[in-house]
Motif scaffolding. Structure first.
Motif, mmCIF file in Angstrom:
data_model
loop_
_atom_site.group_PDB
_atom_site.id
_atom_site.type_symbol
_atom_site.label_atom_id
_atom_site.label_comp_id
_atom_site.label_asym_id
_atom_site.label_seq_id
_atom_site.Cartn_x
_atom_site.Cartn_y
_atom_site.Cartn_z
ATOM 1 N N SER A 183 0.831 -1.209 0.000
ATOM 2 C CA SER A 183 0.000 0.000 0.000
ATOM 3 C C SER A 183 0.862 1.254 0.000
ATOM 4 O O SER A 183 0.542 2.243 -0.669
ATOM 5 C CB SER A 183 -0.923 -0.010 1.223
ATOM 6 N N LEU A 184 1.963 1.219 0.748
ATOM 7 C CA LEU A 184 2.882 2.354 0.770
ATOM 8 C C LEU A 184 3.470 2.602 -0.612
ATOM 9 O O LEU A 184 3.541 3.754 -1.075
ATOM 10 C CB LEU A 184 3.993 2.096 1.792
ATOM 11 N N ALA A 185 3.893 1.536 -1.287
ATOM 12 C CA ALA A 185 4.458 1.682 -2.629
ATOM 13 C C ALA A 185 3.435 2.274 -3.592
ATOM 14 O O ALA A 185 3.755 3.164 -4.397
ATOM 15 C CB ALA A 185 4.951 0.322 -3.136
ATOM 16 N N GLU A 186 2.207 1.807 -3.518
ATOM 17 C CA GLU A 186 1.153 2.322 -4.405
ATOM 18 C C GLU A 186 0.894 3.805 -4.142
ATOM 19 O O GLU A 186 0.720 4.592 -5.088
ATOM 20 C CB GLU A 186 -0.126 1.522 -4.206
ATOM 21 N N SER A 187 0.875 4.186 -2.870
ATOM 22 C CA SER A 187 0.628 5.586 -2.528
ATOM 23 C C SER A 187 1.763 6.479 -3.014
ATOM 24 O O SER A 187 1.531 7.542 -3.602
ATOM 25 C CB SER A 187 0.444 5.729 -1.012
ATOM 26 N N LEU A 188 3.005 6.052 -2.792
ATOM 27 C CA LEU A 188 4.150 6.837 -3.258
ATOM 28 C C LEU A 188 4.211 6.889 -4.782
ATOM 29 O O LEU A 188 4.556 7.923 -5.365
ATOM 30 C CB LEU A 188 5.446 6.234 -2.717
ATOM 31 N N ASN A 189 3.874 5.779 -5.425
ATOM 32 C CA ASN A 189 3.935 5.723 -6.886
ATOM 33 C C ASN A 189 3.023 6.768 -7.522
ATOM 34 O O ASN A 189 3.341 7.329 -8.582
ATOM 35 C CB ASN A 189 3.557 4.324 -7.372
#
Length: 368
Positions: A222-228
């Motif tokens: 979820s963190l990766a998706e948000s940062l992406n």
């Protein structure tokens, strides 16, 4: 006399509220002053009796966790003379729970705990109690440190004629640098810190960025998706045997270590299930140890806000290879555990507030 931290428990499950309350009983530095079933009742309670800290469920009727957090943040903003109320999110171990938790952390929640779901009820209780007590006490120590800094009288500044200052230069992309990677370790307060640093940093360089953020599975995704969604680079949760490429950010997957290995002229990521290091998996130390032989002195290491000392051992290896190390300062850190440990060990070249770290990295990238 110990500092007393007052707690309001907010959860739509009466059973879980009672479990949280039991976890906190018998502690002479912690007092539960209220227990309510949703955000509406929580805000009404706070207006009558202000707690130091809230444990906040994510999914509730009438006013959910994010709405309640925003309301608490508004109360804090309207009462700047009082210490801000802290919030620890209690999240279900699901993708939806992870997505909402990341949003809450970006919005200013102090930290989060996943609700235990194993079959061993006693182990679940012990795990929840241990995490609650640790995070509440870290919150309290952070608040005390902040109050102590504010209570120190500052010398009266001399009257000077202000100098003319040039307007801030626009961010420029550094296309030529000897550096091959940026390595970042972070824990408590990480999602919000990364949202400040990474989008800005991606505007300044093309070299790959590798991040270890202490989080369980699902949450790093979820963190990766948000940062992406916020970055020029592609931000991904790392997978095994993945080639390290320019304009990419790699986040260690929750529950696994991330290491980097050299194959020919290229670097590749490997993930593994080796034992936790300092209780952490993923571990910053594991990434830092592996990066030394691959990048030598041509890496920059950054240690951001977080509990504990993870990263310090790895930095000692990187420093011997000539790696430049940047640490977040105490004032801007949610918890100055990891960066403070590195500073005390004498391993840090530059200490900066969070919003200045991208610029500090850019200045190093320009070096020959």
């Amino acid at each position: 006399m110990k500092n007393l931290t007052t707690i309001l428990i907010v959860d739509d499950s009466l059973i879980f509220r009672k479990i949280v309350q039991k976890c906190l009983e018998g502690e002479d530095d912690i007092q539960v002053i209220g227990s309510v079933r949703n955000g509406v009742k929580a805000i009404a309670f706070i207006k009558q009796q202000r707690p130091d800290l809230i444990t906040l469920d994510i999914e509730m009727p009438e006013m959910n966790g994010i709405q309640t957090l925003n309301a608490v943040q508004e109360l804090n903003a309207n009462n700047e003379a009082l210490p801000p109320i802290g919030v620890i999110m209690l999240s279900a171990f699901t993708k939806k729970g992870a997505d909402i938790t990341i949003k809450a952390l970006e919005s200013g929640a102090f930290d989060f705990i996943t609700k235990p779901e194993g079959n061993d009820q006693q182990k679940n209780y012990s795990t929840l109690r241990r995490q609650l007590l640790a995070k509440i006490r870290y919150f309290t120590s952070r608040r005390i440190a902040s109050q102590n800094r504010q209570s120190i009288p500052l010398p009266k500044p001399k009257e000077v004629v202000p100098e003319k200052t040039e307007p801030n230069e626009p961010i420029s992309l550094i296309t030529q640098t000897r550096f091959k990677a940026i390595l970042i370790g972070v824990s408590t307060g990480g999602p919000r810190a990364l949202m400040t640093v990474i989008p800005d940093l991606c505007q300044r360089t093309n070299i790959p960025i590798m991040i270890v953020q202490h989080m369980p599975p699902k949450f790093t995704e979820s963190l990766a998706e948000s940062l992406n969604a916020k970055c020029r680079f592609q931000v991904v949760e790392a997978v095994d045997n993945q080639q390290v490429k320019h304009q990419h950010v790699y986040i260690a997957p929750g529950g696994k270590h991330m290491v980097v290995r050299k194959k020919g002229a290229d670097a590749f990521i490997q993930v593994n299930d080796d034992s936790p290091v300092h209780g952490c998996r993923p571990s910053v130390d594991v990434l830092f140890h592996s990066a030394g032989p691959v990048f030598g002195k041509d890496a920059i290491a950054v240690i951001l806000t977080g509990m504990g000392t993870d990263g310090t051992d790895g930095l000692s290896i990187l420093k011997r290879r000539g790696v430049f190390v940047i640490a977040q300062d105490e004032t801007s850190s949610v918890v100055w555990g990891m960066p403070g440990s590195a500073v005390r060990a004498g391993l840090v070249n530059d200490i900066q507030p969070l919003d200045k770290i991208p610029e500090s990295i850019a200045n190093v990238l320009k070096r020959v």
